[in-house]
Scaffold this motif. Sequence first.
Motif, PDB file in Angstrom:
ATOM      1  N   ASP A 180      -2.967  -5.695  -3.891  1.00 53.79           N
ATOM      2  CA  ASP A 180      -3.926  -5.996  -2.840  1.00 53.79           C
ATOM      3  C   ASP A 180      -4.296  -7.473  -2.844  1.00 53.79           C
ATOM      4  O   ASP A 180      -5.360  -7.867  -3.301  1.00 53.79           O
ATOM      5  CB  ASP A 180      -5.170  -5.119  -3.048  1.00 53.79           C
ATOM      6  CG  ASP A 180      -5.968  -4.967  -1.759  1.00 53.79           C
ATOM      7  OD1 ASP A 180      -5.421  -5.302  -0.696  1.00 53.79           O
ATOM      8  OD2 ASP A 180      -7.119  -4.516  -1.833  1.00 53.79           O
ATOM      9  N   TYR A 184       0.845  -1.205   0.000  1.00 51.56           N
ATOM     10  CA  TYR A 184       0.000   0.000   0.000  1.00 51.56           C
ATOM     11  C   TYR A 184       0.872   1.244   0.000  1.00 51.56           C
ATOM     12  O   TYR A 184       1.980   1.257   0.541  1.00 51.56           O
ATOM     13  CB  TYR A 184      -0.894   0.038   1.254  1.00 51.56           C
ATOM     14  CG  TYR A 184      -1.937  -1.063   1.339  1.00 51.56           C
ATOM     15  CD1 TYR A 184      -2.162  -1.943   0.277  1.00 51.56           C
ATOM     16  CD2 TYR A 184      -2.709  -1.198   2.499  1.00 51.56           C
ATOM     17  CE1 TYR A 184      -3.121  -2.945   0.375  1.00 51.56           C
ATOM     18  CE2 TYR A 184      -3.667  -2.200   2.603  1.00 51.56           C
ATOM     19  CZ  TYR A 184      -3.866  -3.078   1.540  1.00 51.56           C
ATOM     20  OH  TYR A 184      -4.805  -4.057   1.643  1.00 51.56           O
ATOM     21  N   LYS A 216      -4.192   1.211  -2.502  1.00 46.28           N
ATOM     22  CA  LYS A 216      -3.917  -0.230  -2.414  1.00 46.28           C
ATOM     23  C   LYS A 216      -3.421  -0.723  -3.769  1.00 46.28           C
ATOM     24  O   LYS A 216      -4.168  -1.322  -4.535  1.00 46.28           O
ATOM     25  CB  LYS A 216      -5.178  -0.956  -1.978  1.00 46.28           C
ATOM     26  CG  LYS A 216      -5.601  -0.529  -0.574  1.00 46.28           C
ATOM     27  CD  LYS A 216      -6.923  -1.136  -0.186  1.00 46.28           C
ATOM     28  CE  LYS A 216      -7.239  -0.746   1.250  1.00 46.28           C
ATOM     29  NZ  LYS A 216      -8.594  -1.144   1.633  1.00 46.28           N
TER      30      LYS A 216
END
Lengths: 321, 380
Positions: A25, A13, A22
């Motif tokens: 992710d 992140y 993000k």
Amino acid sequence: METLLEVKDLKTYFYTTKGVVKAVDGVSFSLGKGEVMGLAGESGCGKSTTAYSLIRLVPPPGKIVGGKIIFEGKNILELSDEDFRKKYRWKKISMIFQGAMNALNPVYTIGDQLAEVFMLHEGLTKTEAMSKVYELLEMVGIDPKRARSYPHELSGGMKQRVMIAMALALNPPLVIADEPTTALDVVVQAQIMNLLKKLQREKNVSIILITHDLSLIAEIADKVAIMYAGKVVEYGTAEQIYLNPQHPYTQALLRSIPRLRGEISKLEWIPGTPPDLIAPPPGCRFAPRCKFRMDICTKEEPPTIEVEPGHIVSCWLHAKK
Amino acid sequence: MVKLFEPVPDEQTILYVKNLKTWFPLRRGIMDVIKRIPPRYVHAVDGVSFKIQDGDTFGLAGESGCGKTTTGKTVLRLVDPTSGVIGYHPRKRLLDEWAENGYEPPVIDDYGNIDLAKIPPRHLKPLRKEMQMIFQDPYGSLNPRLTIYKILEEPLVIHKIGSTKEERYDIVAKALEAVKLTPPEEFMNRYPHMLSGGQRQRVVIARALILQPKFIVADEPVSMLDVSIRAEILELMMELKNRMGLTYLFITHDLALARYITNKIAIMYLGKIVELGPTRRVLENPQHPYTKALIAAIPDPDPRNRHILRELPIKGEVPSAINIPPGCRFRPRCVVYDNTPKIQKYCEAIEPPLIEVEKDHYVSCWMHGEPEEIIKLLKK
């Protein structure tokens, strides 16, 4: 095949003033020894950030916040920075950076820059290092006399060859190539891809090739992972991805590529733009652009489904079956 | 009987270029002047000829540095040609405006084509309403400090179109609608950084079309965009072309893309056209060794390719455009030259002209036709 690298639920992140981006992710994939994987996706999908995470060079304000990167059986995220730098970066995992034009230092000769790798990592003297540099240059198809040239004296293709030489200098088992041929002309691009293919076979090195160009990935990759908005949406062997794509995003991407050979079919495009990664849409991130969108797509994140052995898709269309 | 390429205009011709040269002088130091070293030039465009018919999408393809962008800019007189003819068929409104300003353009043939190369700079402004350019980089070609409205209004103000603010507002709104940025009000007050790459490129297209031109130079209009949205922009360009009766000079390095949208194509190498013809014929039956090499180098999304190395029938690298090799400029990289001793003396001495190999398909290579016969024709 022996597994070299396993990435499990990787999260990287960026903590910006506007919010948490993000970028990566929950990315998972694995790579065998001597295998080549292509990582494809549009700009901003997190493919480069994934690469920088693997070599632990995520620029601030980015941080690896979760997941595991298991390399040769060891989670390299648990190592201290110093340990990683000394034992892994470049010795075990190296990288061919995007934009070779700017990645070389303009005030040192390429020989000096290549020699530095050996002097720092292997403690060789300058003379010993230089003899290795000549071998390296020979290997990537550059006249060893060019070791005395400065980067500006070389063409774009030759600079890219120097970058490849640098990445392969210490014979690492894994090389990450981040858009190694952007900004190069097609003929030079084809030469560089041939060189990568040849060296990959000779040294049995694993490569992760990162590019937006699916045609380029088909030139070399055994496996392909398609990323969209920080997640891998489809993953499988090259044959599975190119001949039997299952995710609507992969299908649309493949149909948007103009082809030089065969029938001219109408080019497709994907309407809309990729989502903002600070506040991605709920449910499937591709749903707003997907023509097969169903109710559930905008509510719940799709599960990852193995549609055939080794072919993984993250889409509700396949969850029903 | 061999036929050499000659850009002969007819009723349908909108633009033709004859032996166009654009050279850029290199900076000379004081020592060069003292030692009387003659000035040197970058031969960016070095004797280019082609013809574009009304309604064509004419592709100009080649690697970076081959002179394709300079050719496009020279045709628009954004760069001044060193020599050559740029024949253009003007609309009545352009001739009227020039007449109003008391300028009589140089007519060069029976079809009323004028030579753009001879128009003095102070009379170029009205020409901008006829010919416009779509630039490559939508991130660099829009002023970040102007709103989209201001960006689109500027050409109207400069060319005094729309006498009132309301009128100009309407024209801008229509232009935004035409490029599918709807509702237009929503985009007018935004700044370029608030738009995605695809939306920015739509603004660049709207700006090029807002003066209602008929000839557009599109310089790699989609190469900076993601593959997934390229087709959308291209389709928009083709739709606008049909609706507004436009003609495109489409500059690209991507032959696969050219195959989808151009009907004619010219392949450039080091400032010269080496192959010219209808796109399908050139790409399906390439005759110049350079075109063949370019086509061989293009990857396609077929996973079987990973098992083989690509064969590239070309050697070395592009030489500098300052010292162009004598004879055929492709010779130092040519594999055909190496393998064909009987033509070598021609390749070394004389630049090959564009020779017809099939209908409308021309190739600049001594492998085609009888060299002695061609040399005779050249001398005529």
